[in-house]
Motif scaffolding. Structure first.
Motif, mmCIF file in Angstrom:
data_model
loop_
_atom_site.group_PDB
_atom_site.id
_atom_site.type_symbol
_atom_site.label_atom_id
_atom_site.label_comp_id
_atom_site.label_asym_id
_atom_site.label_seq_id
_atom_site.Cartn_x
_atom_site.Cartn_y
_atom_site.Cartn_z
ATOM 1 N N VAL A 76 0.847 -1.328 0.049
ATOM 2 C CA VAL A 76 0.041 -0.004 -0.015
ATOM 3 C C VAL A 76 0.894 1.288 0.021
ATOM 4 N N LEU A 77 1.743 1.290 0.822
ATOM 5 C CA LEU A 77 2.809 2.513 1.005
ATOM 6 C C LEU A 77 3.545 2.705 -0.511
ATOM 7 N N HIS A 78 3.983 1.501 -1.085
ATOM 8 C CA HIS A 78 4.502 1.656 -2.377
ATOM 9 C C HIS A 78 3.495 2.421 -3.346
ATOM 10 N N GLU A 79 2.383 1.935 -3.432
ATOM 11 C CA GLU A 79 1.199 2.322 -4.443
ATOM 12 C C GLU A 79 1.346 3.990 -4.236
ATOM 13 N N LYS A 80 1.398 4.286 -2.768
ATOM 14 C CA LYS A 80 1.158 5.603 -2.494
ATOM 15 C C LYS A 80 2.645 6.491 -2.969
ATOM 16 N N ALA A 81 3.727 5.761 -2.898
ATOM 17 C CA ALA A 81 4.854 6.373 -3.262
ATOM 18 C C ALA A 81 4.702 6.641 -4.725
ATOM 19 N N PHE A 84 2.282 9.657 -5.428
ATOM 20 C CA PHE A 84 2.445 11.062 -4.926
ATOM 21 C C PHE A 84 3.953 11.460 -5.504
ATOM 22 N N ALA A 85 4.436 10.746 -6.686
ATOM 23 C CA ALA A 85 5.747 10.996 -7.135
ATOM 24 C C ALA A 85 5.790 12.562 -7.677
ATOM 25 N N ALA A 86 4.733 13.192 -8.071
ATOM 26 C CA ALA A 86 4.729 14.389 -8.492
ATOM 27 C C ALA A 86 4.459 15.491 -7.414
ATOM 28 N N ILE A 87 4.141 15.050 -6.188
ATOM 29 C CA ILE A 87 3.786 16.191 -5.184
ATOM 30 C C ILE A 87 5.066 16.563 -4.558
ATOM 31 N N VAL A 88 5.541 17.669 -4.741
ATOM 32 C CA VAL A 88 6.828 18.275 -4.005
ATOM 33 C C VAL A 88 6.239 18.925 -2.862
ATOM 34 N N LYS A 89 7.285 18.669 -1.761
ATOM 35 C CA LYS A 89 7.011 19.388 -0.560
ATOM 36 C C LYS A 89 8.300 19.813 0.167
ATOM 37 N N ILE A 90 8.340 20.302 1.123
ATOM 38 C CA ILE A 90 9.486 20.574 2.079
ATOM 39 C C ILE A 90 9.870 19.586 3.136
ATOM 40 N N PRO A 100 13.833 20.508 -0.545
ATOM 41 C CA PRO A 100 12.539 19.957 -1.225
ATOM 42 C C PRO A 100 12.461 18.525 -1.492
ATOM 43 N N LEU A 101 11.618 17.795 -1.496
ATOM 44 C CA LEU A 101 11.643 16.392 -1.833
ATOM 45 C C LEU A 101 9.994 16.003 -2.298
ATOM 46 N N THR A 102 9.827 14.997 -2.884
ATOM 47 C CA THR A 102 8.451 14.615 -3.374
ATOM 48 C C THR A 102 7.877 13.864 -2.369
ATOM 49 N N LEU A 103 6.422 13.710 -2.110
ATOM 50 C CA LEU A 103 6.003 12.997 -1.120
ATOM 51 C C LEU A 103 6.146 11.331 -1.559
ATOM 52 N N GLY A 104 6.322 11.265 -2.736
ATOM 53 C CA GLY A 104 6.462 9.918 -3.321
ATOM 54 C C GLY A 104 8.005 9.470 -2.737
ATOM 55 N N GLU A 106 9.412 10.362 -0.007
ATOM 56 C CA GLU A 106 9.161 10.152 1.525
ATOM 57 C C GLU A 106 8.458 8.980 1.721
ATOM 58 N N PHE A 107 7.586 8.632 0.933
ATOM 59 C CA PHE A 107 6.851 7.160 1.322
ATOM 60 C C PHE A 107 7.661 6.098 0.917
ATOM 61 N N SER A 108 8.512 6.302 -0.456
ATOM 62 C CA SER A 108 9.641 5.389 -0.648
ATOM 63 C C SER A 108 10.502 5.048 0.517
ATOM 64 N N GLY A 109 10.984 5.979 1.335
ATOM 65 C CA GLY A 109 11.523 5.642 2.483
ATOM 66 C C GLY A 109 10.978 4.641 3.346
ATOM 67 N N TYR A 110 9.529 4.970 3.658
ATOM 68 C CA TYR A 110 8.848 4.146 4.591
ATOM 69 C C TYR A 110 8.831 2.655 3.977
ATOM 70 N N VAL A 111 8.765 2.559 2.576
ATOM 71 C CA VAL A 111 8.919 1.127 2.036
ATOM 72 C C VAL A 111 10.094 0.578 2.189
#
Length: 182
Positions: A76-81, A84-90, A100-104, A106-111
């Motif tokens: 599920v987290l991989h799907e989110k990563a 979320f690949a195009a969402i840029v955040k700080i 800056p990094l993408t939310l994707g 960040e989620f790939s780190g959880y994966v």
């Protein structure tokens, strides 16, 4: 003083099993007839064999369930990563804004963390699958059938679908020694 073999817990479990069997057979609970906690339930097995084996089976069973749940969460987290690949955040570090990094990302780190944790658990399981059976009270195997450990490990593996094996056999293999015939 309690020792580490689980004797008290093992014998209490034998009492409960004995009394439940007696109750199911219509007997008088506490009578130890027709099912005796030591003679019929424990069957003279050493708690030094039985208790660690029960703990290993419980850990292996729970690890199997946990790894399945972690795998589902990872997917599920991989799907989110990916989504979320195009969402840029700080990014933040030490409670401060960073780069800056993408939310994707960040989620790939959880994966990645879940992959590392699952691999660590998988790597620990072979030691859990080694069962402390057949050594009896001090590891000599006194009064145990020579095939007891191997037979029980094989049966537990059949019943659970897990890779249980006799720790006595695998430890002899790792030391390069052979079992003497009895």
């Amino acid at each position: 003083m309690a020792d580490g073999s689980g004797t008290q817990t093992n014998m209490n479990a034998n009492e409960v099993i004995s009394n439940r069997a007696i109750e199911m057979m219509g007997g008088v609970m506490g009578s130890k007839k027709p099912v005796h906690p030591n003679d019929d339930v424990n069957r003279g097995q050493s708690s030094n064999d039985v208790f660690p084996t029960v703990m290993h089976v419980a850990v292996a069973e729970e690890a199997k369930r946990m790894l399945a749940a972690v795998g589902r969460m990872r997917d599920v987290l991989h799907e989110k990563a990916v989504s979320f690949a195009a969402i840029v955040k700080i990014g933040r570090t030490h409670l401060q804004d960073a780069t800056p990094l993408t939310l994707g990302q960040e989620f790939s780190g959880y994966v990645a963390q879940l992959d590392i944790a699952a691999a660590a658990i998988e790597n620990a399981l072979p030691a859990v699958h080694d069962l402390a059976l057949g050594g009896t009270a001090v590891g000599t195997g006194l009064n145990a059938h020579p095939e007891f450990a191997e037979r029980v490990a094989k049966k537990l593996a059949e019943l659970t679908g897990l890779r249980f094996r006799s720790g006595r056999t695998s430890s002899r293999r790792s030391r390069g020694t052979r079992r003497s015939s009895r």
